[in-house]
Design an enzyme around this catalytic site. Structure first.
Site, PDB file in Angstrom:
ATOM      1  N   MET A  72      -6.688  86.279 -75.888  1.00 43.52           N
ATOM      2  CA  MET A  72      -6.645  87.212 -74.551  1.00 43.52           C
ATOM      3  C   MET A  72      -5.050  87.096 -74.111  1.00 43.52           C
ATOM      4  SD  MET A  72     -10.298  86.275 -72.716  1.00 43.52           S
ATOM      5  CE  MET A  72     -10.406  84.567 -73.065  1.00 43.52           C
ATOM      6  N   LYS A 129     -17.436  93.495 -71.887  1.00 50.86           N
ATOM      7  CA  LYS A 129     -16.759  93.797 -71.224  1.00 50.86           C
ATOM      8  C   LYS A 129     -15.360  93.588 -71.483  1.00 50.86           C
ATOM      9  CE  LYS A 129     -18.849  89.766 -68.889  1.00 50.86           C
ATOM     10  NZ  LYS A 129     -19.997  89.456 -70.279  1.00 50.86           N
ATOM     11  N   ASP A 151     -21.061  92.973 -77.617  1.00 49.19           N
ATOM     12  CA  ASP A 151     -20.179  93.574 -76.681  1.00 49.19           C
ATOM     13  C   ASP A 151     -18.831  93.877 -77.234  1.00 49.19           C
ATOM     14  OD1 ASP A 151     -20.413  91.301 -75.346  1.00 49.19           O
ATOM     15  OD2 ASP A 151     -19.931  89.463 -76.031  1.00 49.19           O
TER      16      ASP A 151
HETATM   17  C1  LIG Z   1     -13.286  87.142 -75.362  1.00 53.92           C
HETATM   18  S1  LIG Z   1     -12.299  86.795 -76.709  1.00 53.92           S
HETATM   19  C2  LIG Z   1     -12.962  86.271 -77.718  1.00 53.92           C
HETATM   20  C3  LIG Z   1     -12.647  85.460 -78.880  1.00 53.92           C
HETATM   21  C4  LIG Z   1     -14.381  84.829 -79.656  1.00 53.92           C
HETATM   22  N1  LIG Z   1     -15.508  84.227 -79.037  1.00 53.92           N
HETATM   23  C5  LIG Z   1     -13.965  84.206 -81.212  1.00 53.92           C
HETATM   24  O1  LIG Z   1     -14.288  83.678 -81.475  1.00 53.92           O
HETATM   25  O2  LIG Z   1     -12.610  84.804 -81.968  1.00 53.92           O
HETATM   26  C6  LIG Z   1     -11.543  88.297 -77.730  1.00 53.92           C
HETATM   27  C7  LIG Z   1     -10.181  88.307 -78.001  1.00 53.92           C
HETATM   28  O3  LIG Z   1     -10.256  87.310 -79.004  1.00 53.92           O
HETATM   29  C8  LIG Z   1      -8.903  87.523 -79.788  1.00 53.92           C
HETATM   30  N2  LIG Z   1      -9.590  88.796 -81.077  1.00 53.92           N
HETATM   31  C9  LIG Z   1     -10.898  88.953 -80.589  1.00 53.92           C
HETATM   32  N3  LIG Z   1     -11.389  89.842 -82.515  1.00 53.92           N
HETATM   33  C10 LIG Z   1      -9.736  89.400 -82.536  1.00 53.92           C
HETATM   34  C11 LIG Z   1      -9.325  90.643 -84.133  1.00 53.92           C
HETATM   35  N4  LIG Z   1     -10.061  91.234 -84.669  1.00 53.92           N
HETATM   36  N5  LIG Z   1      -7.977  90.871 -84.242  1.00 53.92           N
HETATM   37  C12 LIG Z   1      -7.439  89.464 -83.408  1.00 53.92           C
HETATM   38  N6  LIG Z   1      -7.607  88.844 -82.393  1.00 53.92           N
HETATM   39  C13 LIG Z   1      -8.987  89.230 -82.034  1.00 53.92           C
HETATM   40  C14 LIG Z   1      -8.350  88.660 -78.948  1.00 53.92           C
HETATM   41  O4  LIG Z   1      -6.534  87.417 -78.167  1.00 53.92           O
HETATM   42  C15 LIG Z   1      -8.939  88.523 -77.532  1.00 53.92           C
HETATM   43  O5  LIG Z   1      -8.610  89.540 -76.744  1.00 53.92           O
END
Ligand SMILES: C[S@@+](CC[C@H](N)C(=O)[O-])C[C@H]1O[C@@H](n2cnc3c(N)ncnc32)[C@H](O)[C@@H]1O
Length: 255
Positions: free
Chosen positions: A168, A56, A35
């Protein structure tokens, strides 16, 4: 031919936060489907695998969910050991459940490998404990994607009674903040946005709930996690691995 698929959580970004099981599966993989938020350093672990980006991000779909499901099924039927690598934990706002069900429906063996979710890792790396005795005994995790999903949940919360973590949610940060304030949360409630946690260029914005909508996010291409609640004020006492955003930037966002 007996291929299989592992739905693997990649954690928030630092390869050191991968589980040992994730590393072992990546090393053995024939095909890795990854991803948007999976960093390139992590893919190098899958030395012998073909690697395809199927991510995405912010509405830019490279492949539909159906096409991703079909690709996994085809590869497993061919005998491939497939790793479907997703940021954070595959079952936290990651459509991991849908993918697992599609694979089971096609009789493909599936293994679920949980990952460190950014929902808790991003605050932790910024020195924010999402629960803390005397400050917050509960944490509520919402997606900022759709107001109809988070509003009923937030409506049921006594103001200040829990830490609110929003994934998100950067685009709707003003709407979330306004909603909480309308429901009685003080505008002075501490708030933070942790950008790119566990990535080398991670940064954290610190402010108040009433300022959240004006926080400047334009400088950051990294994903951001919003944290709201009194626990945010503990960060200076705990220390952070994620650099605070420069005051200059914070002020620039107030216009
Ligand atoms: C589609 S969601 C997926 C979440 C993922 N499955 C998880 O458990 O972290 C993506 C969101 O996770 C958060 N996110 C992912 N990686 C991050 C990071 N390294 N630092 C801060 N927020 C993060 C943000 O809010 C982003 O918009």
């Amino acid at each position: 031919m007996s291929g299989r698929v592992a739905l693997v959580g990649a954690g928030p970004g630092d390869p050191a936060l991968l589980t040992r099981k994730a590393v072992a599966l990546l090393r053995r993989a024939d095909l890795v489907l990854y991803d948007a938020l999976v960093p390139p350093a992590m893919l190098k672990i899958a030395r012998r695998a073909r690697r395809f980006y199927v991510g995405k991000r912010a509405g830019r779909h490279s492949m539909t969910q159906d096409a991703i499901n079909r690709l996994m099924v085809r590869a497993a039927r061919r005998g491939d050991r497939v790793v479907r690598l997703k940021c954070g934990d595959p079952f936290v706002f990651g459509r991991g459940g849908e993918e697992a069900m599609a694979l089971r429906a096609a009789n493909i063996p599936v293994e679920i490998v949980p990952g460190v979710t950014s929902a808790f890792a991003a605050p932790a790396l910024a020195g924010i404990p999402v629960t803390h005795r005397g400050a917050a005994t509960a944490v509520v995790l919402v997606s900022g994607h759709a107001a109809e999903a988070y509003e009923p949940l937030l409506n049921g919360l006594e103001p200040g009674s829990a830490t609110v973590v929003v994934l998100m949610g950067l685009g709707r940060r003003a709407a979330v903040a306004d909603h909480l304030i309308q429901r009685g949360w003080p505008a002075e409630t501490p708030a933070a946005i942790v950008f790119g946690a566990a990535h080398p260029d991670g940064q954290t914005w610190h402010g108040l709930l009433g300022e959240l909508g004006r926080a400047s996010v334009a400088d950051f291409s990294a994903p951001g996690t919003i944290v709201i609640g009194s626990v945010v004020a503990l960060a200076p006492f705990i220390g952070s691995e994620v650099e605070p955003v420069l005051e200059r930037r914070r002020t620039a966002g107030r216009g």
